[in-house]
Design a protein around this motif. Sequence first.
Motif, PDB file in Angstrom:
ATOM      1  N   ASP A 252      49.629 -22.331 -48.883  1.00  0.00           N
ATOM      2  CA  ASP A 252      49.741 -21.690 -50.191  1.00  0.00           C
ATOM      3  C   ASP A 252      48.446 -20.981 -50.556  1.00  0.00           C
ATOM      4  OD1 ASP A 252      52.357 -22.465 -50.560  1.00  0.00           O
ATOM      5  OD2 ASP A 252      51.942 -23.875 -52.191  1.00  0.00           O
ATOM      6  N   LEU A 253      47.305 -21.630 -50.334  1.00  0.00           N
ATOM      7  CA  LEU A 253      46.030 -21.016 -50.664  1.00  0.00           C
ATOM      8  C   LEU A 253      45.812 -19.741 -49.851  1.00  0.00           C
ATOM      9  CD1 LEU A 253      43.469 -21.047 -52.303  1.00  0.00           C
ATOM     10  CD2 LEU A 253      42.445 -22.542 -50.579  1.00  0.00           C
ATOM     11  N   PHE A 254      46.149 -19.779 -48.572  1.00  0.00           N
ATOM     12  CA  PHE A 254      46.033 -18.590 -47.729  1.00  0.00           C
ATOM     13  C   PHE A 254      46.902 -17.463 -48.294  1.00  0.00           C
ATOM     14  CE2 PHE A 254      47.290 -15.868 -44.197  1.00  0.00           C
ATOM     15  CZ  PHE A 254      46.059 -15.546 -43.650  1.00  0.00           C
ATOM     16  N   ALA A 255      48.130 -17.795 -48.685  1.00  0.00           N
ATOM     17  CA  ALA A 255      49.048 -16.791 -49.244  1.00  0.00           C
ATOM     18  C   ALA A 255      48.536 -16.253 -50.575  1.00  0.00           C
ATOM     19  CB  ALA A 255      50.443 -17.388 -49.408  1.00  0.00           C
ATOM     20  N   ILE A 256      47.950 -17.117 -51.393  1.00  0.00           N
ATOM     21  CA  ILE A 256      47.395 -16.678 -52.680  1.00  0.00           C
ATOM     22  C   ILE A 256      46.233 -15.725 -52.445  1.00  0.00           C
ATOM     23  CG2 ILE A 256      46.095 -17.458 -54.710  1.00  0.00           C
ATOM     24  CD1 ILE A 256      47.866 -20.067 -54.563  1.00  0.00           C
TER      25      ILE A 256
ATOM     26  N   LEU B  14      45.668 -23.422 -62.617  1.00  0.00           N
ATOM     27  CA  LEU B  14      44.840 -24.365 -63.372  1.00  0.00           C
ATOM     28  C   LEU B  14      43.986 -25.223 -62.441  1.00  0.00           C
ATOM     29  CD1 LEU B  14      47.366 -25.506 -66.133  1.00  0.00           C
ATOM     30  CD2 LEU B  14      45.342 -24.077 -66.433  1.00  0.00           C
ATOM     31  N   ALA B  15      44.558 -25.674 -61.339  1.00  0.00           N
ATOM     32  CA  ALA B  15      43.808 -26.492 -60.383  1.00  0.00           C
ATOM     33  C   ALA B  15      42.652 -25.699 -59.778  1.00  0.00           C
ATOM     34  CB  ALA B  15      44.740 -27.010 -59.288  1.00  0.00           C
ATOM     35  N   LEU B  16      42.886 -24.442 -59.455  1.00  0.00           N
ATOM     36  CA  LEU B  16      41.821 -23.601 -58.906  1.00  0.00           C
ATOM     37  C   LEU B  16      40.715 -23.395 -59.936  1.00  0.00           C
ATOM     38  CD1 LEU B  16      44.019 -21.010 -57.016  1.00  0.00           C
ATOM     39  CD2 LEU B  16      42.369 -22.585 -55.962  1.00  0.00           C
ATOM     40  N   ALA B  17      41.102 -23.087 -61.169  1.00  0.00           N
ATOM     41  CA  ALA B  17      40.108 -22.885 -62.230  1.00  0.00           C
ATOM     42  C   ALA B  17      39.286 -24.157 -62.447  1.00  0.00           C
ATOM     43  CB  ALA B  17      40.795 -22.459 -63.520  1.00  0.00           C
ATOM     44  N   LYS B  18      39.953 -25.284 -62.454  1.00  0.00           N
ATOM     45  CA  LYS B  18      39.247 -26.557 -62.645  1.00  0.00           C
ATOM     46  C   LYS B  18      38.285 -26.812 -61.487  1.00  0.00           C
ATOM     47  CE  LYS B  18      39.998 -31.441 -63.534  1.00  0.00           C
ATOM     48  NZ  LYS B  18      40.969 -32.514 -63.710  1.00  0.00           N
ATOM     49  N   THR B  19      38.707 -26.537 -60.285  1.00  0.00           N
ATOM     50  CA  THR B  19      37.862 -26.729 -59.107  1.00  0.00           C
ATOM     51  C   THR B  19      36.636 -25.824 -59.169  1.00  0.00           C
ATOM     52  OG1 THR B  19      39.774 -27.357 -57.773  1.00  0.00           O
ATOM     53  CG2 THR B  19      37.801 -26.657 -56.578  1.00  0.00           C
ATOM     54  N   PHE B  20      36.834 -24.595 -59.644  1.00  0.00           N
ATOM     55  CA  PHE B  20      35.719 -23.650 -59.772  1.00  0.00           C
ATOM     56  C   PHE B  20      34.908 -23.877 -61.056  1.00  0.00           C
ATOM     57  CE2 PHE B  20      38.547 -20.488 -57.320  1.00  0.00           C
ATOM     58  CZ  PHE B  20      37.975 -20.828 -56.107  1.00  0.00           C
TER      59      PHE B  20
ATOM     60  N   THR C 230      38.376 -26.448 -47.463  1.00  0.00           N
ATOM     61  CA  THR C 230      37.659 -27.230 -48.481  1.00  0.00           C
ATOM     62  C   THR C 230      38.255 -26.976 -49.862  1.00  0.00           C
ATOM     63  OG1 THR C 230      35.615 -27.199 -47.206  1.00  0.00           O
ATOM     64  CG2 THR C 230      35.404 -27.623 -49.556  1.00  0.00           C
ATOM     65  N   LEU C 231      38.483 -25.713 -50.185  1.00  0.00           N
ATOM     66  CA  LEU C 231      39.059 -25.389 -51.489  1.00  0.00           C
ATOM     67  C   LEU C 231      40.463 -25.966 -51.621  1.00  0.00           C
ATOM     68  CD1 LEU C 231      39.021 -24.067 -54.240  1.00  0.00           C
ATOM     69  CD2 LEU C 231      39.671 -21.904 -53.140  1.00  0.00           C
ATOM     70  N   ALA C 232      41.257 -25.854 -50.585  1.00  0.00           N
ATOM     71  CA  ALA C 232      42.619 -26.395 -50.629  1.00  0.00           C
ATOM     72  C   ALA C 232      42.588 -27.897 -50.917  1.00  0.00           C
ATOM     73  CB  ALA C 232      43.340 -26.119 -49.305  1.00  0.00           C
ATOM     74  N   LYS C 233      41.690 -28.589 -50.268  1.00  0.00           N
ATOM     75  CA  LYS C 233      41.579 -30.035 -50.467  1.00  0.00           C
ATOM     76  C   LYS C 233      41.101 -30.355 -51.877  1.00  0.00           C
ATOM     77  CE  LYS C 233      39.695 -34.213 -48.440  1.00  0.00           C
ATOM     78  NZ  LYS C 233      38.917 -34.791 -47.345  1.00  0.00           N
TER      79      LYS C 233
END
Length: 99
Positions: free
Chosen positions: A65-69, A82-88, A54-57
Amino acid sequence: MSQWNDIFSQLENKDVARSTHLSSTRLSPMLPLAAVIAQNVKRQRIERDFSLATLAKKANISLNDLFAIENAHMRPEPEQLLALAKTFDILPSVLLADE
């Protein structure tokens, strides 16, 4: 882009300077920052009850990449951070904070 590289570099140097000794298993000074980001991403994801998929999408990041992060195997690119911060719905600095 250079601004992000400067920020990452400063944080890495801070992490290395704080360390009293370097573990022989540490492969590079990037790992402490990668571990901090991993912990923060995972905590934010769990707090929101998002699966990895869900987060990856939502963040438009590949699942690999998300798993590796999240497992500190790689440090996110600035765009991914930035994309992760925006999503959160948080500031990117929250993901970089060593709490």
